[in-house]
Write an enzyme that holds these catalytic residues in place. Structure first.
Site, mmCIF file in Angstrom:
data_model
loop_
_atom_site.group_PDB
_atom_site.id
_atom_site.type_symbol
_atom_site.label_atom_id
_atom_site.label_comp_id
_atom_site.label_asym_id
_atom_site.label_seq_id
_atom_site.Cartn_x
_atom_site.Cartn_y
_atom_site.Cartn_z
ATOM 1 C CG HIS A 164 -6.752 -5.282 35.134
ATOM 2 N ND1 HIS A 164 -7.851 -5.859 34.547
ATOM 3 C CD2 HIS A 164 -7.097 -3.994 35.368
ATOM 4 C CE1 HIS A 164 -8.816 -4.962 34.429
ATOM 5 N NE2 HIS A 164 -8.381 -3.818 34.912
ATOM 6 C CG ASP A 229 -0.042 -15.209 25.197
ATOM 7 O OD1 ASP A 229 0.969 -15.787 25.581
ATOM 8 O OD2 ASP A 229 -0.840 -15.682 24.388
ATOM 9 C CB SER A 305 -11.751 -3.017 34.532
ATOM 10 O OG SER A 305 -10.948 -2.157 35.292
#
Length: 372
Positions: A164, A229, A305
C-alpha cells in the site's frame, strides 16, 4: 478436487519444531518450500500515478472474519501470486506464475476505522538515538521510503515493504515512479567531519541519504483485492535499488506459528510520523493469527507500515542465533468480537508461498530458495 487437494498441501505441509527438552531453544523450523516460477510476461500501459499515498491500511475484517473465509482455489492462489513490475522509466509488466512441488525438496507449506492513533494504553515505543545504535544491526536495516512508509533491507540491493506504500489497490501512488529509499546517516557540521568529540547529553543529528529505486514488484493479490478483503493478506512489495546500499541486511524467513516464537513476541522498527526523523523500535506479544496475518497490539503510528517484523531464533544448521523477517507491518483493524469492540495492529506473515515468491524476486533462481 485435485487442484484443491494440491493447494491444501501447499498451505499445510511444514515440519514444525516442537519443544522436546527442558533445554530447548526457540529454533527456526525447517519448511518444505514450493517453487514459484514466471510463466509469461505481458507489457501493460504505463500507469497514471494518480493515487494518494496512504501510510496505513484500515480493515474491519478481523481474525474470525479471515478464519471463516473460504479456502482459495489453486488457480486463485496462482493469480494472487502473479505480479506487476514497475520500472523507473514508468513502464509496467504483468507476470503470470506457476506453482510447483519438487519431489526431492518436499511439498511446500502453507468495524469501523478509528482515528490514526494506534497506541494501546501506555506508549511502549522507544526512539533510537545516536549513531552507535542507528548505524548498527538490526536498526540499520530500517529505511524510509519517499512515499512516507518504512522498509527493511533484505539483500544487497533489495528492500521489503508494504504494497500500500506503492499502490492503493487500484492505481500506483504519486511518487511511485520516482521512488527513493532513505538511509539515516550522521549530519556533520562544517569542520566536524571525522571528529570524535560528541556531547552525550544531545543526540547526534542525522540526515537521510537517498537511493533511487530501479524496479518494484507488487503481487496481484493486492492489486486485484482491496484492504477490506483478501488484499490485506498480500500487502507486501519488493523494491530493487539502482545501486547496492553496502549495509548489513536481514534475511527473510517463513513465519513460524505464534506459539513457537520466543515468548510469543515480535519486534519491528519504523519511522512513525508522530516522531519525525526518529527511528522507533517496539516489541509486543502476538494476540492471534491466521494463515496470512499476525494480530498484535504493538504501539504504532502511520509511517511505520512496511516495517519488517522480525524475531531471533536458533539456527540449528549454523549453530548460532539468527534474526529473520517473518512479516511486514501493514495497518490497523477495528473489529466487533462477540459484541465488544476490539482493535489490532496487523502484520502480513511470510508464508512458504510468499517466501518462495519474494526469494525468487531477490535471487532470480529457485534453487537458492528451497529452505525457508
Amino acid at each position: 478436487m485435485a487442484a484443491l487437494s494440491t493447494l491444501i498441501l501447499l498451505l499445510c505441509a511444514a515440519k514444525d519444531v516442537m519443544p522436546s527438552s527442558p533445554h530447548w531453544k526457540p529454533t527456526w523450523p525447517s519448511y518444505r518450500v514450493p517453487v514459484i516460477l514466471p510463466q509469461s510476461t505481458l507489457n501493460l500501459e504505463k500507469p497514471q500515478f494518480d493515487a494518494e499515498a496512504r501510510l496505513e491500511v484500515v480493515s474491519p475484517c478481523g481474525p474470525a472474519c479471515h478464519k471463516s473465509s473460504p479456502l482459495p482455489t489453486y488457480e486463485e492462489v496462482k493469480n494472487y501470486l502473479s505480479y506487476e513490475t514497475l520500472y523507473a522509466n514508468g513502464s509496467l509488466t504483468e507476470t503470470e506464475v506457476g506453482i510447483y512441488i519438487l519431489s526431492n525438496g518436499g511439498d511446500g507449506a502453507r468495524g469501523r476505522s478509528r482515528t490514526k492513533r494506534q497506541i494501546y494504553g501506555y506508549d511502549s515505543r522507544f526512539s533510537i538515538f545516536g549513531k552507535d545504535f542507528l548505524l548498527n544491526y538490526p536498526f540499520s536495516t530500517s529505511v524510509k521510503l519517499s512515499t512516507g512508509c518504512t522498509g527493511t533491507l533484505v539483500a544487497e540491493k533489495h528492500v521489503l515493504t508494504a504494497a500500500h506504500c506503492i499502490h492503493d489497490g487500484k492505481s500506483y501512488v504519486k511518487g511511485a515512479q520516482k521512488l527513493r529509499v532513505g538511509f539515516l546517516k550522521p549530519k556533520h557540521k562544517d569542520g566536524s567531519k571525522g571528529s570524535n568529540i560528541t556531547n552525550s547529553a544531545m543526540p547526534e543529528k542525522m540526515k537521510f541519504q537517498w537511493i533511487r529505486v530501479k524496479r518494484t514488484h507488487v503481487p496481484k493479490g493486492w492489486i486485484k483485492g482491496n484492504a477490506n478483503d483478501i488484499g490485506m493478506d498480500y500487502d507486501y512489495a519488493l523494491l530493487e535499488l539502482k545501486k547496492p546500499h553496502k549495509r548489513k541486511f536481514m534475511k527473510i524467513g517463513v513465519s513460524p506459528p505464534a506459539r513457537h516464537l520466543p515468548g510469543g513476541r515480535i519486534h519491528f522498527s519504523g519511522y512513525d510520523n508522530d516522531r519525525p526523523g526518529n527511528l522507533v523500535y517496539r516489541f509486543c506479544d502476538v494476540k492471534d493469527e491466521t494463515y496470512d496475518l499476525l494480530y498484535q497490539q504493538c504501539d504504532a503510528q502511520p509511517g511505520a507500515s512496511g516495517s519488517g517484523v522480525y524475531v531471533r531464533m536458533w539456527k540449528r544448521q549454523n549453530h548460532k542465533w539468527e534474526r529473520k523477517i517473518i512479516g511486514i507491518f501493514s495497518g490497523h483493524q477495528w473489529v466487533d468480537m462477540n459484541g465488544t469492540p476490539q482493535d489490532f495492529n496487523v502484520a502480513v506473515r511470510i508464508t512458504p508461498l510468499k517466501y518462495a515468491q519474494i526469494c525468487y524476486w531477490i535471487k532470480g533462481n529457485y534453487l537458492d530458495c528451497r529452505e525457508g
